[in-house]
Design a protein around this motif. Structure first.
Motif, PDB file in Angstrom:
ATOM      1  N   UNK A  52      39.687  76.899 -51.633  1.00  0.00           N
ATOM      2  CA  UNK A  52      38.701  77.962 -51.695  1.00  0.00           C
ATOM      3  C   UNK A  52      38.384  78.354 -53.124  1.00  0.00           C
ATOM      4  N   UNK A  53      38.425  79.645 -53.404  1.00  0.00           N
ATOM      5  CA  UNK A  53      38.112  80.150 -54.744  1.00  0.00           C
ATOM      6  C   UNK A  53      39.119  79.652 -55.779  1.00  0.00           C
ATOM      7  N   UNK A  54      40.318  79.331 -55.350  1.00  0.00           N
ATOM      8  CA  UNK A  54      41.346  78.852 -56.283  1.00  0.00           C
ATOM      9  C   UNK A  54      41.041  77.473 -56.838  1.00  0.00           C
ATOM     10  N   UNK A  55      40.138  76.725 -56.205  1.00  0.00           N
ATOM     11  CA  UNK A  55      39.826  75.383 -56.704  1.00  0.00           C
ATOM     12  C   UNK A  55      39.198  75.458 -58.088  1.00  0.00           C
ATOM     13  N   UNK A  56      38.399  76.480 -58.349  1.00  0.00           N
ATOM     14  CA  UNK A  56      37.795  76.641 -59.677  1.00  0.00           C
ATOM     15  C   UNK A  56      38.877  76.965 -60.709  1.00  0.00           C
ATOM     16  N   UNK A  57      39.830  77.787 -60.333  1.00  0.00           N
ATOM     17  CA  UNK A  57      40.940  78.110 -61.235  1.00  0.00           C
ATOM     18  C   UNK A  57      41.751  76.852 -61.521  1.00  0.00           C
ATOM     19  N   UNK A  58      42.038  76.076 -60.489  1.00  0.00           N
ATOM     20  CA  UNK A  58      42.809  74.843 -60.659  1.00  0.00           C
ATOM     21  C   UNK A  58      42.059  73.866 -61.558  1.00  0.00           C
ATOM     22  N   UNK A  59      40.758  73.762 -61.382  1.00  0.00           N
ATOM     23  CA  UNK A  59      39.953  72.849 -62.199  1.00  0.00           C
ATOM     24  C   UNK A  59      39.996  73.260 -63.666  1.00  0.00           C
ATOM     25  N   UNK A  60      39.856  74.556 -63.931  1.00  0.00           N
ATOM     26  CA  UNK A  60      39.882  75.042 -65.315  1.00  0.00           C
ATOM     27  C   UNK A  60      41.269  74.881 -65.945  1.00  0.00           C
ATOM     28  N   UNK A  61      42.320  75.111 -65.171  1.00  0.00           N
ATOM     29  CA  UNK A  61      43.677  74.913 -65.687  1.00  0.00           C
ATOM     30  C   UNK A  61      43.927  73.453 -66.036  1.00  0.00           C
ATOM     31  N   UNK A  62      43.466  72.551 -65.183  1.00  0.00           N
ATOM     32  CA  UNK A  62      43.619  71.119 -65.465  1.00  0.00           C
ATOM     33  C   UNK A  62      42.836  70.743 -66.712  1.00  0.00           C
ATOM     34  N   UNK A  63      41.626  71.264 -66.844  1.00  0.00           N
ATOM     35  CA  UNK A  63      40.810  70.981 -68.031  1.00  0.00           C
ATOM     36  C   UNK A  63      41.515  71.491 -69.289  1.00  0.00           C
ATOM     37  N   UNK A  64      42.063  72.702 -69.232  1.00  0.00           N
ATOM     38  CA  UNK A  64      42.766  73.273 -70.379  1.00  0.00           C
ATOM     39  C   UNK A  64      44.001  72.439 -70.726  1.00  0.00           C
ATOM     40  N   UNK A  65      44.759  72.047 -69.715  1.00  0.00           N
ATOM     41  CA  UNK A  65      45.963  71.238 -69.940  1.00  0.00           C
ATOM     42  C   UNK A  65      45.596  69.894 -70.577  1.00  0.00           C
ATOM     43  N   UNK A  66      44.551  69.244 -70.043  1.00  0.00           N
ATOM     44  CA  UNK A  66      44.128  67.950 -70.592  1.00  0.00           C
ATOM     45  C   UNK A  66      43.729  68.066 -72.053  1.00  0.00           C
ATOM     46  N   UNK A  67      43.024  69.151 -72.403  1.00  0.00           N
ATOM     47  CA  UNK A  67      42.630  69.361 -73.798  1.00  0.00           C
ATOM     48  C   UNK A  67      43.855  69.603 -74.673  1.00  0.00           C
TER      49      UNK A  67
END
Length: 67
Positions: free
Chosen positions: A25-40
């Motif tokens: 649900x709404x947490x998918x956007x949070x998970x996506x941003x966390x993964x993006x931040x971690x990858x960077x």
């Protein structure tokens, strides 16, 4: 088992097409941003001075273990 009505099936298909059927649900956007931040963060360059300090630390650790 109860069968879905045509309206319920259409609503479910619509949610799936719109991405609303995501189990997070709404947490998918949070998970996506966390993964993006971690990858960077992981791909960031380690400053030369920091790498030198880590190298010095690795060289002194074996000497300390012998004591």
């Amino acid at each position: 088992m109860k069968e879905m009505s045509k309206k319920q099936m259409a609503d479910a298909a619509s949610r799936h097409r719109n991405g609303d059927g995501n189990p997070l649900g709404a947490n998918s956007e949070i998970a996506r941003k966390l993964k993006q931040y971690y990858d960077e963060l992981v791909s960031d360059h380690v400053p030369d001075r920091f790498a030198q300090l880590l190298s010095q630390l690795e060289q002194t650790e074996p000497a300390q273990k012998k004591d």
